[in-house]
Design a protein around this motif. Structure first.
Motif, PDB file in Angstrom:
ATOM      1  N   TYR A 188      97.483   2.054   7.347  1.00  0.00           N
ATOM      2  CA  TYR A 188      98.410   3.137   7.680  1.00  0.00           C
ATOM      3  C   TYR A 188      99.018   3.693   6.403  1.00  0.00           C
ATOM      4  N   ALA A 218      95.936  -2.692   8.323  1.00  0.00           N
ATOM      5  CA  ALA A 218      96.299  -3.119   9.681  1.00  0.00           C
ATOM      6  C   ALA A 218      95.065  -3.700  10.373  1.00  0.00           C
ATOM      7  N   GLU A 260      99.028 -12.588  17.557  1.00  0.00           N
ATOM      8  CA  GLU A 260     100.461 -12.437  17.356  1.00  0.00           C
ATOM      9  C   GLU A 260     100.843 -10.980  17.129  1.00  0.00           C
ATOM     10  N   SER A 261     102.144 -10.739  17.233  1.00  0.00           N
ATOM     11  CA  SER A 261     102.680  -9.403  17.039  1.00  0.00           C
ATOM     12  C   SER A 261     102.297  -8.893  15.648  1.00  0.00           C
ATOM     13  N   GLY A 262     101.813  -7.657  15.591  1.00  0.00           N
ATOM     14  CA  GLY A 262     101.435  -7.058  14.306  1.00  0.00           C
ATOM     15  C   GLY A 262     100.030  -7.405  13.849  1.00  0.00           C
ATOM     16  N   SER A 263      99.257  -8.097  14.687  1.00  0.00           N
ATOM     17  CA  SER A 263      97.922  -8.537  14.249  1.00  0.00           C
ATOM     18  C   SER A 263      96.873  -7.424  14.341  1.00  0.00           C
ATOM     19  N   GLY A 264      97.200  -6.314  15.019  1.00  0.00           N
ATOM     20  CA  GLY A 264      96.276  -5.170  15.031  1.00  0.00           C
ATOM     21  C   GLY A 264      95.686  -4.828  16.392  1.00  0.00           C
ATOM     22  N   LYS A 265      96.253  -5.343  17.463  1.00  0.00           N
ATOM     23  CA  LYS A 265      95.695  -5.115  18.802  1.00  0.00           C
ATOM     24  C   LYS A 265      95.828  -3.652  19.234  1.00  0.00           C
ATOM     25  N   THR A 266      97.035  -3.119  19.119  1.00  0.00           N
ATOM     26  CA  THR A 266      97.241  -1.713  19.514  1.00  0.00           C
ATOM     27  C   THR A 266      96.433  -0.789  18.604  1.00  0.00           C
ATOM     28  N   THR A 267      96.387  -1.103  17.334  1.00  0.00           N
ATOM     29  CA  THR A 267      95.594  -0.302  16.395  1.00  0.00           C
ATOM     30  C   THR A 267      94.130  -0.260  16.841  1.00  0.00           C
ATOM     31  N   GLN A 313     101.569   0.572  26.129  1.00  0.00           N
ATOM     32  CA  GLN A 313     102.440  -0.598  25.991  1.00  0.00           C
ATOM     33  C   GLN A 313     103.801  -0.297  26.661  1.00  0.00           C
ATOM     34  N   GLU A 357      99.145  -4.206  26.950  1.00  0.00           N
ATOM     35  CA  GLU A 357     100.199  -4.980  27.620  1.00  0.00           C
ATOM     36  C   GLU A 357     100.683  -4.270  28.888  1.00  0.00           C
ATOM     37  N   HIS A 381      99.889 -10.855  25.742  1.00  0.00           N
ATOM     38  CA  HIS A 381     100.384 -12.024  24.997  1.00  0.00           C
ATOM     39  C   HIS A 381     100.319 -13.281  25.857  1.00  0.00           C
TER      40      HIS A 381
END
Ligand SMILES: Nc1ncnc2c1ncn2[C@@H]1O[C@H](COP(=O)(O)OP(=O)(O)OP(=O)(O)O)[C@@H](O)[C@H]1O
Ligand SMILES: [Mg+2]
Length: 266
Positions: A19, A26, A45-52, A92, A171, A204
């Motif tokens: 980004y 990311a 975990e949070s920030g690991s790149g799933k949404t990306t 999300q 999610e 999650h």
């Protein structure tokens, strides 16, 4: 990555994303193939790149390097808006349009695609029924007048409206009570099967992942650490992190059994 005759509906080939202003990628050389008709769950975990990863598949973002193929086509040259009309996306956060009725929310994409009004109306009724909301009760309501679970159902109906072959769900059951969550996730699996969709779903909740998935992908720090069937990942985790993740549901069950056993009067 193609398995036998099975076509991959979604392919990520060595994809990286950084980004603007990001110190590190990311996503870092992620490769993934989702066979047609399968349900892949992404965990990590949070920030690991799933949404990306989801945003890459419907071209909300473009990769710095690597290729993304959807239904056999490299989407680099495809118009993003047109692509997204053919891909259902559950956000999300629920993201219903607050000033529009439930029916109008569901009708957005078919209307944009120029479907005749009668077809749109019939589709809205069909979808409300599919997601367990009686059309005569819910069509004219506003999103704000619905419970969180009902809003999630409308979000699901809206994503399915234009008969996409692919569903991306970020999610989708967040912030729901556990019973509604179980019910809705079972319905998502049933709808996926009935409509023959290819689905990528982020959660999650490891129990949910194990119950829902044909394939699970584990992400960490922008990498896809392991992907495989739930059985394969349980039996042969790639490292201690994956092992801990997959042991979590069983550990909780054991803790619960111990706690209940120890509780006086039980
Ligand atoms: N628009 C953006 N601009 C800059 N950095 C971003 C942007 N979106 C995400 N990131 C960063 O990219 C990384 C991956 O984010 P992503 O949203 O894909 O994570 P995630 O796995 O979906 O996390 P969560 O479980 O919290 O939703 C994070 O470090 C995040 O801070
Ligand atoms: Mg996310």
């Amino acid at each position: 990555m193609l398995t036998g005759a099975m076509e991959s509906a979604i392919v990520l080939d060595e994809v990286s994303v950084t980004y603007p202003g990001g110190e590190r990628p990311a996503l870092d050389r992620v490769s993934l193939a989702v066979p047609e008709g399968r349900l892949l769950v992404l965990v990590g975990e949070s920030g690991s790149g799933k949404t990306t990863t989801l945003h890459l598949i419907n071209r909300l973002i473009v990769p710095d390097r690597g290729r993304v193929l959807v239904l056999g086509r490299d989407i680099a040259g495809v118009d993003g808006v047109a692509l997204r009309r053919g891909i259902g996306f559950v956000f999300q956060s629920i993201g219903l349009f607050p000033h529009m009725s439930v029916a109008a929310n569901i009708a957005v994409t078919p209307s944009l695609l120029g479907w005749p009004q009668d077809d749109v109306a019939a589709r809205v009724n069909e979808l409300l029924t599919l997601v367990g909301l009686a059309p005569e009760v819910f069509s004219r309501r506003s999103p704000a007048s619905l419970s969180g679970g009902q809003q999630q159902r409308v979000g699901l109906a809206r994503a399915l409206a234009a008969r996409p072959a692919i569903m991306l769900m970020d999610e989708p059951f967040g912030a729901l009570d556990p019973l509604t969550r179980d019910e809705l996730s079972a319905e998502v699996r049933a709808i996926h099967d009935r409509l023959g969709l290819t689905t990528v779903l982020v959660t999650h909740d490891m129990t949910e992942a194990l119950l829902l998935a044909d394939l699970i992908g584990v992400m960490r720090d922008g990498r896809l650490v392991q992907v495989g069937t739930p059985e394969a990942l349980l039996a042969r985790p790639a490292d201690d992190g994956v092992r801990a993740l997959f042991e979590h549901p069983r550990r909780r069950t054991e803790e619960l059994a111990r706690a209940l056993h120890l509780a006086p009067g039980v």
